[in-house]
Design a protein around this motif. Structure first.
Motif, mmCIF file in Angstrom:
data_model
loop_
_atom_site.group_PDB
_atom_site.id
_atom_site.type_symbol
_atom_site.label_atom_id
_atom_site.label_comp_id
_atom_site.label_asym_id
_atom_site.label_seq_id
_atom_site.Cartn_x
_atom_site.Cartn_y
_atom_site.Cartn_z
ATOM 1 N N ALA A 67 40.950 -20.232 -6.312
ATOM 2 C CA ALA A 67 41.927 -21.199 -5.809
ATOM 3 C C ALA A 67 42.934 -21.490 -6.916
ATOM 4 O O ALA A 67 42.604 -21.410 -8.098
ATOM 5 C CB ALA A 67 41.233 -22.493 -5.387
ATOM 6 N N GLY A 76 46.263 -19.601 -1.248
ATOM 7 C CA GLY A 76 45.088 -19.872 -0.430
ATOM 8 C C GLY A 76 43.832 -19.984 -1.261
ATOM 9 O O GLY A 76 43.825 -19.731 -2.473
ATOM 10 N N TYR A 118 40.260 -18.320 -1.665
ATOM 11 C CA TYR A 118 39.617 -17.039 -1.353
ATOM 12 C C TYR A 118 38.152 -17.071 -1.772
ATOM 13 O O TYR A 118 37.816 -17.595 -2.842
ATOM 14 C CB TYR A 118 40.321 -15.889 -2.081
ATOM 15 C CG TYR A 118 41.713 -15.609 -1.577
ATOM 16 C CD1 TYR A 118 41.952 -14.603 -0.641
ATOM 17 C CD2 TYR A 118 42.804 -16.350 -2.039
ATOM 18 C CE1 TYR A 118 43.238 -14.333 -0.181
ATOM 19 C CE2 TYR A 118 44.087 -16.099 -1.579
ATOM 20 C CZ TYR A 118 44.292 -15.089 -0.656
ATOM 21 O OH TYR A 118 45.572 -14.841 -0.191
ATOM 22 N N ASN A 134 34.968 -14.399 -2.229
ATOM 23 C CA ASN A 134 34.359 -13.074 -2.215
ATOM 24 C C ASN A 134 32.854 -13.279 -2.110
ATOM 25 O O ASN A 134 32.196 -13.667 -3.066
ATOM 26 C CB ASN A 134 34.712 -12.285 -3.478
ATOM 27 C CG ASN A 134 34.350 -10.816 -3.350
ATOM 28 O OD1 ASN A 134 33.418 -10.454 -2.659
ATOM 29 N ND2 ASN A 134 35.098 -9.973 -4.046
ATOM 30 N N MET A 161 36.565 -20.138 7.555
ATOM 31 C CA MET A 161 37.499 -19.330 6.785
ATOM 32 C C MET A 161 37.766 -18.034 7.548
ATOM 33 O O MET A 161 36.957 -17.596 8.361
ATOM 34 C CB MET A 161 36.948 -19.036 5.389
ATOM 35 C CG MET A 161 36.625 -20.283 4.585
ATOM 36 S SD MET A 161 36.244 -19.928 2.850
ATOM 37 C CE MET A 161 37.898 -19.728 2.175
ATOM 38 N N ASP A 176 41.331 -7.418 1.954
ATOM 39 C CA ASP A 176 42.454 -7.557 1.023
ATOM 40 C C ASP A 176 41.928 -7.424 -0.395
ATOM 41 O O ASP A 176 40.722 -7.314 -0.632
ATOM 42 C CB ASP A 176 43.135 -8.913 1.241
ATOM 43 C CG ASP A 176 44.603 -8.912 0.822
ATOM 44 O OD1 ASP A 176 45.017 -7.977 0.100
ATOM 45 O OD2 ASP A 176 45.331 -9.848 1.215
ATOM 46 N N ASP A 222 40.873 -8.812 -3.924
ATOM 47 C CA ASP A 222 40.314 -10.070 -4.414
ATOM 48 C C ASP A 222 41.189 -10.588 -5.559
ATOM 49 O O ASP A 222 41.291 -9.941 -6.603
ATOM 50 C CB ASP A 222 38.886 -9.827 -4.907
ATOM 51 C CG ASP A 222 38.229 -11.073 -5.463
ATOM 52 O OD1 ASP A 222 38.879 -12.124 -5.555
ATOM 53 O OD2 ASP A 222 37.035 -10.986 -5.823
ATOM 54 N N LEU A 248 35.635 -10.470 1.958
ATOM 55 C CA LEU A 248 36.575 -11.475 1.463
ATOM 56 C C LEU A 248 37.010 -12.383 2.609
ATOM 57 O O LEU A 248 37.267 -11.921 3.721
ATOM 58 C CB LEU A 248 37.798 -10.777 0.852
ATOM 59 C CG LEU A 248 38.769 -11.630 0.046
ATOM 60 C CD1 LEU A 248 38.121 -12.130 -1.238
ATOM 61 C CD2 LEU A 248 40.027 -10.823 -0.285
ATOM 62 N N TRP A 249 37.071 -13.683 2.317
ATOM 63 C CA TRP A 249 37.508 -14.681 3.298
ATOM 64 C C TRP A 249 38.601 -15.553 2.683
ATOM 65 O O TRP A 249 38.657 -15.730 1.470
ATOM 66 C CB TRP A 249 36.335 -15.563 3.715
ATOM 67 C CG TRP A 249 35.415 -14.934 4.711
ATOM 68 C CD1 TRP A 249 35.373 -15.161 6.059
ATOM 69 C CD2 TRP A 249 34.387 -13.959 4.457
ATOM 70 N NE1 TRP A 249 34.389 -14.403 6.649
ATOM 71 C CE2 TRP A 249 33.772 -13.650 5.693
ATOM 72 C CE3 TRP A 249 33.935 -13.315 3.307
ATOM 73 C CZ2 TRP A 249 32.731 -12.746 5.816
ATOM 74 C CZ3 TRP A 249 32.895 -12.407 3.420
ATOM 75 C CH2 TRP A 249 32.310 -12.123 4.665
ATOM 76 N N ARG A 250 39.464 -16.119 3.560
ATOM 77 C CA ARG A 250 40.579 -16.940 3.087
ATOM 78 C C ARG A 250 40.666 -18.229 3.893
ATOM 79 O O ARG A 250 40.430 -18.255 5.103
ATOM 80 C CB ARG A 250 41.910 -16.191 3.228
ATOM 81 C CG ARG A 250 43.109 -16.942 2.674
ATOM 82 C CD ARG A 250 44.422 -16.247 3.019
ATOM 83 N NE ARG A 250 45.564 -16.902 2.403
ATOM 84 C CZ ARG A 250 46.136 -18.016 2.862
ATOM 85 N NH1 ARG A 250 45.673 -18.604 3.973
ATOM 86 N NH2 ARG A 250 47.169 -18.536 2.229
ATOM 87 N N ASN A 275 43.252 -22.011 4.136
ATOM 88 C CA ASN A 275 44.488 -22.669 3.712
ATOM 89 C C ASN A 275 44.193 -23.825 2.763
ATOM 90 O O ASN A 275 43.102 -24.407 2.779
ATOM 91 C CB ASN A 275 45.255 -23.187 4.931
ATOM 92 C CG ASN A 275 45.769 -22.059 5.803
ATOM 93 O OD1 ASN A 275 46.138 -21.000 5.298
ATOM 94 N ND2 ASN A 275 45.786 -22.276 7.122
#
Length: 525
Positions: free
Chosen positions: A407, A420, A422, A424, A446, A451, A453, A484-486, A488
């Motif tokens: 972050a 964002g 993220y 992992n 999420m 993408d 990392d 990987l997750w994202r 906001n």
């Protein structure tokens, strides 16, 4: 009784004659554990023994017969409830090498001539209590190219599991070394310190490159570890260890390709005939069955044939390494799997990580995070009967370190941002639930993305932005991560520090947590 039969075999485009014989022996209960069959020690019935092609079962007296040529390794398939002896280096001794003339003359030494076939080749098994619930330790790609890298492996990985308890054995998934086969012995001495029996598997960096036929590519490996294709049982699990490196590549005679020879398929088929259908089949390979990035790395018809042979076994798992990333693959009917339940293929993260690259840690060992952001480490597979779950242990980190959170350190209050949060999740796969919340607020999902990392990007480009050289070597360029997750970043909050909590649930229902934070500051005008 040894019966000699003159046979012609077709090998590497030439016809050669050699004496094939019938080998006999006994699989017996080694009560006094001296490795020899004494007069009162009984044979063990219904144990599989193989010459690498045929598989026979011992009779009521523990006796077997098998045909052997002049380049065969006879191995016993360890049954559940027994253990095999191990040598001083903790390598299981479940085989007998029969190469009367030894290996061909190669750059790296192979097997010495073994001489005439003994009258009886016997296999000692020691009764052992085997629980159906157990854990196996799995290493991917130690792959040292130098003695220094052997030391990195020994100090950064093996030392962490030295004297491990309640783990009956370990297995390395190939690339035990990096092309220099003289490093086999230093590798063996290093992994010996884990203190448990250790099985091994052939990788594409473990082969004899100065051969013209794949059948001879494992000569030095055989001299150190025995057969490149073998099997053993533990509890209700059947382990099938296979060399899936075809060298030279049959398409053009250069490089290598993933797949199997015909004699290997004979072994697989004959071996599986004697495995109960309700047992879990674990197939251990080096090159993945999957083909990351759409590359043609494995012969499709060989994967289909393997799946055909596994179609009647409802409980399966396959393992690989090789890629120096970590991923979970699931094969369904569209990919040739012939059951309704998808087949799980686990491509294990490696002990060498990104080939011993990156900054040096406090112990002067390379951090070596992999290109998809997975830190180097090893896996524990926990078996419960014919079921399993997997834990990944990051080297040098606490057991609960299962994800890396990225972050921004500071964000402008009240302003929209494309930055964002993220996560992992190293053992994660699409479909897993990953939640986050800010300041004890509402949990939100999420978004799964494929993408790069950003944590790994930051790590790599530090090497390019520094004005002074750093110890170690630059890491490889990043590739897209498949775990990987994202989320906001809320900016309409009070200025100051805000906590981030992550809660991820893996495919086995185990929940993992992590924390981070970011700071909101008034925009600079």
């Amino acid at each position: 009784m040894i019966k000699k039969i003159i046979l012609g075999i077709f090998l590497s485009g030439t016809c050669s004659l050699f004496a094939q014989q019938t080998l006999s022996g006994v699989v017996f209960e080694d009560v006094n554990q001296n490795g020899k069959k004494d007069r009162l020690e009984k044979g063990i019935a219904e144990v599989s023994v193989s010459n690498g092609r045929e598989v026979v079962i011992t009779n009521g007296d523990g006796k077997y017969e098998l045909p052997v040529g002049e380049d065969d390794i006879i191995s016993v398939v360890k049954p559940s409830g027994y253990k095999v002896g191990k040598n001083e280096d903790n390598l299981p001794q479940f085989f007998y090498i029969h190469k009367p003339k030894g290996s061909p003359d190669l750059k790296f030494k192979g097997v010495e001539p073994t001489g005439k076939l003994p009258k009886s080749v016997d296999f000692a098994l020691i009764p052992s209590e085997e629980k159906e619930n157990f854990t196996a330790l799995i290493f991917g790609d130690p792959q040292p190219y130098t003695q220094q890298e052997v030391d990195y492996f020994a100090d950064g990985i093996v030392a962490e599991v030295e004297g491990i308890e309640n783990v009956p054995f370990g297995l390395s998934l190939g690339d035990l070394v990096g092309n220099d086969l003289d490093l086999f012995n230093p590798y063996i001495k290093a992994v010996k310190n884990a203190g448990i029996p250790w099985y091994n598997l052939l990788g594409n960096h473990d082969i004899n490159f100065d051969v013209e036929n794949d059948i001879f590519s494992d000569e030095t490996y055989e001299a150190h570890f025995g057969p490149a294709n073998y099997a053993f049982n533990y509890g209700k699990v059947h382990f099938l260890v296979l060399d899936d490196v075809l060298y030279p590549d049959p398409r053009d005679g250069k490089g290598y390709w993933g797949g199997f020879r015909e004699d290997q398929f004979e072994f697989i088929e004959n071996n599986l005939k004697h495995v109960p259908k309700d047992h879990l089949i674990v197939v251990a390979l080096h090159i993945p069955l999957s083909e990351p990035e759409g590359r043609d790395t494995f012969r499709d018809e060989d994967r289909d044939r393997l799946f055909e042979l596994l179609k009647d076994f409802p409980n399966t798992l396959s393992l690989s390494a090789h890629t120096h990333i970590q991923r979970q693959d699931f094969f369904g009917k569209e990919e040739g799997w012939q059951q309704d339940k998808p087949h799980h293929h686990y491509n294990v993260g490696t002990t060498s990580g990104d080939w011993y690259s990156g900054k040096l840690d406090e112990n002067n060992i390379p951090v070596s995070t992999m290109r998809d952001g997975t830190p180097k480490g090893y896996a524990f597979i926990n078996f419960k009967g014919n079921e399993y779950n997997i834990d990944y242990k990051v080297a040098g980190k606490p057991v609960d370190y299962q994800m890396e959170v990225f972050a921004p350190k500071v964000v402008a209050k009240g302003r929209r941002t494309k930055a964002g949060i993220y996560v992992n999740f190293f053992m994660g796969t699409e479909g897993d639930e990953v939640l986050y919340r800010i300041d004890d607020g509402e949990w939100k999902e999420m978004q799964y993305i494929e993408d790069y990392d950003p944590s790994y990007i930051e790590m790599v480009y530090e090497w390019d932005l520094t004005e002074e050289l750093m110890p170690g070597k630059r890491s490889s360029n990043p590739i897209k991560s498949e775990h990987l997750w994202r989320g906001n970043i809320p900016t309409k909050l009070e200025t100051g520090e805000h906590s981030i909590e992550i809660k991820a649930t893996d495919m086995y229902g185990k929940t993992h947590t992590a924390k981070s934070s970011y700071r909101l500051a008034e925009p600079v005008k």
